[in-house]
Design a protein around this motif. Structure first.
Motif, PDB file in Angstrom:
ATOM      1  N   UNK A   1       0.846  -1.189   0.000  1.00 33.78           N
ATOM      2  CA  UNK A   1       0.000   0.000   0.000  1.00 33.78           C
ATOM      3  C   UNK A   1       0.882   1.239   0.000  1.00 33.78           C
ATOM      4  N   UNK A   2       1.639   1.435   1.082  1.00 32.09           N
ATOM      5  CA  UNK A   2       2.543   2.583   1.190  1.00 32.09           C
ATOM      6  C   UNK A   2       3.991   2.188   0.932  1.00 32.09           C
ATOM      7  N   UNK A   3       4.299   0.909   1.119  1.00 30.99           N
ATOM      8  CA  UNK A   3       5.660   0.403   0.926  1.00 30.99           C
ATOM      9  C   UNK A   3       5.636  -0.572  -0.243  1.00 30.99           C
ATOM     10  N   UNK A   4       6.235  -0.149  -1.341  1.00 31.39           N
ATOM     11  CA  UNK A   4       6.305  -0.990  -2.544  1.00 31.39           C
ATOM     12  C   UNK A   4       7.702  -1.594  -2.634  1.00 31.39           C
ATOM     13  N   UNK A   5       7.784  -2.815  -3.109  1.00 29.50           N
ATOM     14  CA  UNK A   5       9.051  -3.489  -3.341  1.00 29.50           C
ATOM     15  C   UNK A   5       9.175  -3.783  -4.829  1.00 29.50           C
ATOM     16  N   UNK A   6      10.375  -3.626  -5.377  1.00 27.01           N
ATOM     17  CA  UNK A   6      10.588  -4.111  -6.730  1.00 27.01           C
ATOM     18  C   UNK A   6      10.738  -5.631  -6.642  1.00 27.01           C
ATOM     19  N   UNK A   7      10.487  -6.309  -7.747  1.00 28.84           N
ATOM     20  CA  UNK A   7      10.616  -7.772  -7.762  1.00 28.84           C
ATOM     21  C   UNK A   7      12.046  -8.194  -7.435  1.00 28.84           C
TER      22      UNK A   7
ATOM     23  N   UNK B   1       5.020  12.508  -3.210  1.00 24.34           N
ATOM     24  CA  UNK B   1       3.973  12.845  -2.229  1.00 24.34           C
ATOM     25  C   UNK B   1       4.480  12.717  -0.798  1.00 24.34           C
ATOM     26  N   UNK B   2       5.695  12.138  -0.635  1.00 29.36           N
ATOM     27  CA  UNK B   2       6.374  11.959   0.647  1.00 29.36           C
ATOM     28  C   UNK B   2       5.585  11.079   1.619  1.00 29.36           C
ATOM     29  N   UNK B   3       4.672  10.261   1.073  1.00 27.57           N
ATOM     30  CA  UNK B   3       3.854   9.374   1.895  1.00 27.57           C
ATOM     31  C   UNK B   3       3.989   7.911   1.476  1.00 27.57           C
ATOM     32  N   UNK B   4       4.773   7.652   0.434  1.00 28.45           N
ATOM     33  CA  UNK B   4       4.976   6.291  -0.070  1.00 28.45           C
ATOM     34  C   UNK B   4       6.447   6.110  -0.423  1.00 28.45           C
ATOM     35  N   UNK B   5       6.916   4.861  -0.301  1.00 29.75           N
ATOM     36  CA  UNK B   5       8.302   4.559  -0.648  1.00 29.75           C
ATOM     37  C   UNK B   5       8.361   3.351  -1.571  1.00 29.75           C
ATOM     38  N   UNK B   6       9.498   3.227  -2.244  1.00 27.28           N
ATOM     39  CA  UNK B   6       9.806   2.043  -3.043  1.00 27.28           C
ATOM     40  C   UNK B   6      11.138   1.494  -2.535  1.00 27.28           C
ATOM     41  N   UNK B   7      11.144   0.227  -2.130  1.00 28.69           N
ATOM     42  CA  UNK B   7      12.378  -0.437  -1.723  1.00 28.69           C
ATOM     43  C   UNK B   7      12.986  -1.044  -2.983  1.00 28.69           C
ATOM     44  N   UNK B   8      14.125  -0.494  -3.385  1.00 25.06           N
ATOM     45  CA  UNK B   8      14.837  -1.004  -4.559  1.00 25.06           C
ATOM     46  C   UNK B   8      15.867  -2.060  -4.176  1.00 25.06           C
TER      47      UNK B   8
END
Length: 117
Positions: A25-31, A97-104
């Motif tokens: 939702x707020x924390x996305x991970x790349x495959x 938006x400073x409310x979501x992140x992507x873990x690369x």
């Protein structure tokens, strides 16, 4: 150029998102990040990684490198941190938006140095 202290506002915003533990939702991970994390962490729970990220980012003067990413839009830092007594490499993008992140990245380092070293 060398490593520099990671922006305080970036760290606070990223830690606030990590504290929600809302993966997907707020924390996305790349495959790729998920695959490498699972291989290097022996399938540790995500919240344990989030705690390690927060500990590092809340420490006095954590160092890392600002990284230019083509997509998605946002501000990205890479850094080394400790996870369960092992040196890990992390790369996180804070969306505009400073409310979501992507873990690369969240895995054992593939290189001895960061891109700015």
């Amino acid at each position: 150029m060398g490593q520099a202290e990671i922006s305080l506002t970036w760290r606070r915003d990223v830690c606030a998102v990590l504290a929600t533990e809302q993966t997907g939702i707020l924390i996305e991970w790349t495959a790729d990040a998920r695959t490498r994390y699972e291989a290097d962490s022996n399938f540790e729970w995500e919240f344990e990684l989030y705690d390690a990220f927060k500990r590092f980012l809340s420490s006095p003067q954590p160092l890392g490198c600002l990284v230019a990413m083509a997509k998605p839009a946002g501000e990205t830092y890479e850094f080394f941190f400790q996870f369960k007594g092992t040196r890990f490499y992390g790369k996180i993008l804070l969306r505009t938006d400073r409310k979501r992140i992507v873990v690369f990245s969240a895995h054992r380092p593939l290189k001895a140095r960061l891109s700015c070293d």
